[in-house]
Design an enzyme around this catalytic site. Structure first.
Site, PDB file in Angstrom:
ATOM      1  CE1 TYR A 158       4.785  -3.591   4.522  1.00 39.68           C
ATOM      2  CE2 TYR A 158       5.152  -1.982   2.786  1.00 39.68           C
ATOM      3  CZ  TYR A 158       5.407  -3.222   3.341  1.00 39.68           C
ATOM      4  OH  TYR A 158       6.285  -4.084   2.718  1.00 39.68           O
ATOM      5  CG  ASP A 215       6.914   5.444   5.768  1.00 41.09           C
ATOM      6  OD1 ASP A 215       7.294   5.909   4.680  1.00 41.09           O
ATOM      7  OD2 ASP A 215       6.664   4.235   5.954  1.00 41.09           O
ATOM      8  CE  LYS A 254       5.297   2.639  -2.457  1.00 37.77           C
ATOM      9  NZ  LYS A 254       4.910   2.383  -1.103  1.00 37.77           N
TER      10      LYS A 254
HETATM   11  C1  LIG Z   1       5.674   1.397  -0.129  1.00 39.91           C
HETATM   12  C2  LIG Z   1       5.895   1.822   1.247  1.00 39.91           C
HETATM   13  C3  LIG Z   1       7.014   1.413   1.986  1.00 39.91           C
HETATM   14  C4  LIG Z   1       7.969   0.360   1.496  1.00 39.91           C
HETATM   15  O1  LIG Z   1       8.671   0.757   0.361  1.00 39.91           O
HETATM   16  P1  LIG Z   1       9.343  -0.386  -0.557  1.00 39.91           P
HETATM   17  O2  LIG Z   1      10.065   0.407  -1.588  1.00 39.91           O
HETATM   18  O3  LIG Z   1       8.230  -1.213  -1.070  1.00 39.91           O
HETATM   19  O4  LIG Z   1      10.263  -1.160   0.305  1.00 39.91           O
HETATM   20  C5  LIG Z   1       7.215   1.970   3.222  1.00 39.91           C
HETATM   21  N1  LIG Z   1       6.363   2.880   3.728  1.00 39.91           N
HETATM   22  C6  LIG Z   1       5.281   3.286   3.054  1.00 39.91           C
HETATM   23  C7  LIG Z   1       4.393   4.328   3.646  1.00 39.91           C
HETATM   24  C8  LIG Z   1       5.000   2.759   1.810  1.00 39.91           C
HETATM   25  O5  LIG Z   1       3.893   3.141   1.165  1.00 39.91           O
END
Ligand SMILES: *Cc1c(COP(=O)(O)O)cnc(C)c1O
Length: 426
Positions: free
Chosen positions: A144, A239, A267
């Site tokens: 994701y 990511d 995060k």
């Molecule tokens: C949470 C998450 C996102 C998206 O971040 P948001 O602040 O919710 O837009 C993207 N990549 C990874 C790996 C994530 O865990």
């Protein structure tokens, strides 16, 4: 436990907010039942509006690695707020957080702050395309990267076909530039690269996957990706929205000892306020506006409240880097305790763990990619989730999410959690 007030609030919320929530996973669709509404939180514990207490294993989905309402972060935000909440004009604290973050993370010189992980990933891909002059990207099924169009893509009919949109509203035109590979399948990636020779801007990956439960890359796979990208002039995008400032000071790059070309954060870097960021070596970041032609902007980007929370958070993590080890040890204790109970009760399970990320899949076979993750028994998961909730343990309400431990969780909390697992499977 009683959940009356939560239930009433949910009914009211549904009148005015689609599904009653502002992010779908909160609605408990995967586990059934109704979400609880939180009144407040402190340290390791959440308190809901019915005055139930829970040991929290999601930490706002990762950011609150030092626990809820952590004093240094709170105080930094409160003090900052008194001086004004937003200017849209440069402030010193943006540079302070940038300098600290760049110092902690390997192989990056500059960083740009945005407001979410989604924005960070979306912007990083634009930068990669702008840098390389190529359009296509490769992503992995089950990873994701936020909800922007390019990432909401599912598998096409074969390994070398284009992906197709997995949400209405994503166009075929967008989907055709996102190629889909399977996690831990290097041969599949090579096949895609060969079939799209010279057309791929970037490979984007969660270096430790956390959005299909926790999945660990094999050495061969992750090192192979790095080699392939270098050979083919493809940028490797890590990511690290989940792994950054969680697995180690330098995130997964440090933990796996691999350099990525662009790294995305979210995060933890915002300390519980809305912050995302992407970082790279100076020559890559030089393509970004206003230095270069790749456009990216934000009215609230670098917001002083958000920066102050992030700065307090990273300052403490930088000074107390033993936190990463102690969190990892706590997670191992939990992992072993739960595994022992499940084995004793004869419940088929797989537990994957890396540092302070861990997840349980109720299945027999090792979980190495999206397909194997999807084989988990969801009925068992639902019973487990609601049973744990009733015993005062708040787990992610989906089998495809990793748990996030925070520093405020004690060994007594962990022991209580393991005991709860025993009671649930009694
Ligand atoms: C949470 C998450 C996102 C998206 O971040 P948001 O602040 O919710 O837009 C993207 N990549 C990874 C790996 C994530 O865990």
């Amino acid at each position: 436990m009683q959940y009356q007030r939560s239930s009433a609030l949910f009914a009211e919320a549904k009148k005015y907010i689609p599904g009653g929530v502002n992010s779908p996973v909160r609605a408990f669709k995967a586990v059934g039942g109704e979400p609880i509404f939180i009144k407040e939180a402190k340290g390791a514990y959440l308190y809901d509006v019915d005055d139930n207490r829970y040991i929290d294993y999601i930490a706002s989905w990762g950011p609150l690695i030092l626990g809820h309402a952590h004093e240094p972060v709170l105080n930094a935000v409160i003090e900052k707020a008194k001086k004004g909440t937003s200017f849209g004009i440069p402030t010193e604290i943006e540079t302070e957080l940038a300098q600290l973050a760049v110092g902690m993370v390997p192989n990056v010189d500059k960083i740009r702050f945005v407001n979410s992980g989604t924005e960070a990933c979306m912007s990083a891909v634009r930068l990669a395309r702008g840098c390389t002059g190529k359009d296509k990207i490769i992503k992995f099924a089950g990873c994701y990267h936020g909800h922007s169009d390019s990432f909401l893509i599912q598998a096409g009919s074969g390994a070398v076909t284009f992906g197709s949109p997995n949400s209405p509203g994503v166009t075929q035109g967008t989907a055709k530039d996102t190629l889909l590979a399977n996690y831990n399948d290097l041969a599949g990636v090579k096949e895609l690269v060969n079939a799209n020779k010279g057309e791929i801007a970037a490979i984007i990956i969660e270096p430790i996957a956390g959005n299909m439960g926790c999945i660990i890359p094999t050495d061969k796979f992750i090192n192979g990706l790095r080699e392939l990208c270098t050979q083919e002039g493809i940028l490797l995008l890590f990511d690290e929205v989940m792994t950054g400032f969680r697995l180690a000071k330098g995130g997964a790059q440090e933990a796996l000892n691999i350099d990525a070309d662009i790294v995305m954060f979210g995060k933890v870097i915002g300390g519980g306020l809305p912050v995302g960021a992407f970082a790279a070596r100076a020559e890559i970041m030089a393509h970004l506006a206003p230095d270069g032609p790749v456009y990216q902007a934000g009215t609230l980007s670098g917001n002083p409240l958000a920066m102050s929370a992030g700065l307090a958070m990273l300052t403490e993590l930088n000074a107390r880097s033993e936190i990463f080890t102690s969190l990892s040890e706590k997670t191992e204790f939990l992992h072993k305790g739960i595994a022992e109970v499940l084995t004793e009760k004869g419940v088929a399970h797989q537990i994957n763990r890396f540092g302070s990320m861990v997840s349980i899949h109720f299945c027999e076979a090792p979980v190495i990619d999206f397909e194997t993750a999807a084989k988990g028994n969801n009925d068992t998961f639902k019973k487990y989730f609601h049973g744990m909730l009733d015993h005062g343990v708040y787990l992610p309400p989906s089998a495809f999410e990793s748990y996030f431990l925070n520093d405020a969780i004690s060994y007594a909390d962990l022991a209580k959690t393991i005991e709860a697992v025993r009671k649930v499977f009694e």
